[in-house]
Scaffold this active site. Structure first.
Site, PDB file in Angstrom:
ATOM      1  N   HIS A  49       0.667  -1.150   0.009  1.00 41.20           N
ATOM      2  CA  HIS A  49       0.073  -0.023  -0.084  1.00 41.20           C
ATOM      3  C   HIS A  49       0.753   1.463   0.059  1.00 41.20           C
ATOM      4  O   HIS A  49       0.368   2.248   0.293  1.00 41.20           O
ATOM      5  CB  HIS A  49      -1.194  -0.170   1.147  1.00 41.20           C
ATOM      6  CG  HIS A  49      -2.126  -0.843   0.950  1.00 41.20           C
ATOM      7  ND1 HIS A  49      -3.232  -0.798   0.177  1.00 41.20           N
ATOM      8  CD2 HIS A  49      -2.270  -2.035   1.208  1.00 41.20           C
ATOM      9  CE1 HIS A  49      -4.100  -1.812   0.233  1.00 41.20           C
ATOM     10  NE2 HIS A  49      -3.501  -2.944   1.100  1.00 41.20           N
ATOM     11  N   ALA A 155      -5.420 -14.480  -5.776  1.00 38.55           N
ATOM     12  CA  ALA A 155      -4.567 -15.005  -4.498  1.00 38.55           C
ATOM     13  C   ALA A 155      -3.881 -13.856  -4.118  1.00 38.55           C
ATOM     14  O   ALA A 155      -2.945 -13.892  -3.046  1.00 38.55           O
ATOM     15  CB  ALA A 155      -3.755 -15.961  -5.002  1.00 38.55           C
ATOM     16  N   SER A 159      -2.777 -11.945 -10.934  1.00 40.00           N
ATOM     17  CA  SER A 159      -3.063 -12.821 -12.017  1.00 40.00           C
ATOM     18  C   SER A 159      -3.306 -11.706 -13.090  1.00 40.00           C
ATOM     19  O   SER A 159      -3.380 -12.046 -14.242  1.00 40.00           O
ATOM     20  CB  SER A 159      -4.040 -13.877 -11.539  1.00 40.00           C
ATOM     21  OG  SER A 159      -5.189 -13.131 -11.547  1.00 40.00           O
ATOM     22  N   SER A 160      -4.106 -10.806 -12.604  1.00 38.61           N
ATOM     23  CA  SER A 160      -4.754  -9.877 -13.765  1.00 38.61           C
ATOM     24  C   SER A 160      -3.442  -8.908 -14.251  1.00 38.61           C
ATOM     25  O   SER A 160      -3.502  -8.834 -15.873  1.00 38.61           O
ATOM     26  CB  SER A 160      -5.702  -8.811 -12.813  1.00 38.61           C
ATOM     27  OG  SER A 160      -4.967  -8.253 -12.228  1.00 38.61           O
ATOM     28  N   ASP A 204       2.698  -3.790  -9.969  1.00 36.39           N
ATOM     29  CA  ASP A 204       2.725  -5.434 -10.248  1.00 36.39           C
ATOM     30  C   ASP A 204       3.112  -5.393 -11.488  1.00 36.39           C
ATOM     31  O   ASP A 204       3.818  -6.302 -12.042  1.00 36.39           O
ATOM     32  CB  ASP A 204       1.038  -5.696 -10.191  1.00 36.39           C
ATOM     33  CG  ASP A 204       0.596  -5.629  -8.695  1.00 36.39           C
ATOM     34  OD1 ASP A 204       1.415  -5.485  -8.081  1.00 36.39           O
ATOM     35  OD2 ASP A 204      -0.591  -5.290  -8.625  1.00 36.39           O
TER      36      ASP A 204
END
Ligand code: ADP
Ligand code: MG
Length: 411
Positions: A49, A155, A159-160, A204
């Site tokens: 965060h 999870a 994955s996105s 990410d």
């Protein structure tokens, strides 16, 4: 909420997966793909965060990835191979079919592709097409895509972004766009923010695009400057375990947006453009109690990232354990994004001999990571499973990850 598992098959390496995906593509679409590209998921070692606060993060790409086989539709002018659908159509298929079917499919046409035009999983590749098509001088033709991923969905291993990054590296290559890695990170962030409608930061995609085997990516989310920091986990007799609680996290639940709003509010109240500009010793007494705790997490977490990087530069992997634990405590108590399953995973791992453990990813479910002596890995895995059973909770999925190579062509 249950989630379909995407466990890789043992001994099934990337080359074998890429070949298999190629063959499957031919079954689905009737001819061979132009190529296969892969993009890894990621684990965030520390720095949670902090990304949307212009701060520091330290993720690493993992040895689980999304793979896409892609074939561009050749326009009528070129004659060859134009399918019946027309050259402006994008066909998508994924082996991830939550309803239990063989494949999940989607299709959209290039004209009129705007946010809202594609929903569900197809929005991730479509969002990438949308941002690329918006670039000066870039025309994206129709294409066919087949996706297979070993990154578990929801999870907290992103994955996105793996889907978006696999799509953008494929199109960058096929259309010869020559995009740089930081630029692709920004573009996929825009795809997710503007098209999918999820307000995620830059971490990410950067991990997936810029990560390297055996290293973590120390990233300044303000400048996008990055440094690869050695992460010799196995060399130092350690293993990173992911403990997927299989509790679905969701950004759309509002908790994530509320945290972002708290940070923006706190920064403004402290007269700063972002929390990155607020020193850790700052007087927070003028803030309401909740905002002060949110701010305190972000300020202390940025410091913990810097300390972790220092210890890794000094070659002390086990020495980061206590920082991981402090990060979890801060996320649990000050930022309040943990959940009982994540706390249980961390506590059980530590009790069984992990040198450090913390929730990773946005929180409210998803995964924890534990840094464990390799000789204790099996024991920690069993102890965590037993703790979940004793608490009457569904068995978590526990697996080792290694810092892997960033996105690229697989075949
Ligand atoms: P995560 O933390 O895994 O990124 P998100 O909720 O952000 O969780 O993204 C998960 C979504 O990404 C899925 O619901 C789906 O729409 C898409 N997705 C991820 N992997 C696949 C896949 N293999 N096939 C199709 N869609 C996928
Ligand atoms: Mg995601």
């Amino acid at each position: 909420m249950t989630r379909r598992q995407t466990a890789p098959r043992p001994g099934h390496d990337d080359a074998a997966r890429a070949e298999e995906l190629s063959l499957r593509f031919a079954e689905v679409y009737g001819y061979a793909p132009d190529g296969v590209w892969r993009a890894p998921g990621r684990v965030n070692l520390i720095g949670e965060h902090t990304d949307y606060n212009d701060g520091f993060v330290l993720p690493f790409a993992i040895d689980r990835s999304a793979m896409v086989a892609v074939r561009l539709r050749r326009g009528a002018a070129q004659g060859a191979g134009q399918g019946p659908a027309g050259h402006d159509v994008v066909d998508l298929a994924s082996t991830w079919a939550p309803d239990g079917s063989d494949l999940v499919r989607d299709r959209f046409r290039m004209p009129g592709l705007a946010p809202g035009a594609v929903s569900g999983w197809g929005a991730y590749p479509a969002g990438v097409v949308h941002v690329l098509a918006g670039l000066d001088g870039v025309a994206v033709p129709g294409f066919e895509l087949l996706l297979d991923s070993t990154v578990p969905v929801g999870a907290g291993l992103s994955s996105s972004h793996a889907v978006e990054v696999a799509t953008i590296v494929a199109l960058d290559d096929l259309l010869d766009l020559g995009l740089g890695r930081p630029e692709m990170a920004r573009l996929t962030q825009r795809a997710e923010n503007e098209f999918v409608g999820v307000p995620t930061g830059i971490m990410d995609q950067s991990a997936s695009l810029r990560g390297r085997a055996g290293a973590a990516l120390f990233l300044d989310c303000r400048t996008q400057e990055a440094e690869l920091v050695p992460l010799p986990v196995a060399e130092q007799g350690l293993t990173v375990l992911v403990i997927d609680t299989r509790v679905a996290h969701s950004h759309s639940d509002g908790g994530y947006g509320a945290r972002r709003a708290s940070c923006a509010h706190g920064a403004a109240a402290l007269g700063a453009a972002s929390l990155r500009d607020v020193p850790e010793q700052s007087d927070l007494t003028g803030l309401d109690e909740e905002t002060a705790r949110r701010v305190r997490h972000v300020l202390s977490e940025n410091r913990r990232v810097l300390q972790t990087v220092e210890r890794l530069r000094a070659g002390d992997v086990a020495g980061i354990g206590e920082l991981l634990v402090a990060s979890h405590t801060s996320l649990r108590d000050d930022y309040e994004v943990s959940c009982p399953e994540l706390d249980l995973a961390v506590d059980a791992a530590l009790a069984a001999g992990a040198v450090g453990a913390r929730m990773t990813g946005g929180g409210f479910g998803g995964s924890a990571i534990a840094l464990v002596p390799a000789t204790r890995a099996e024991h920690v895995r069993n102890a965590v499973a037993e703790a979940f059973a004793a608490a009457g909770r569904r068995a978590p999925d526990v697996f080792a990850v290694v810092p892997g190579e960033g996105a690229g062509r697989a075949r």
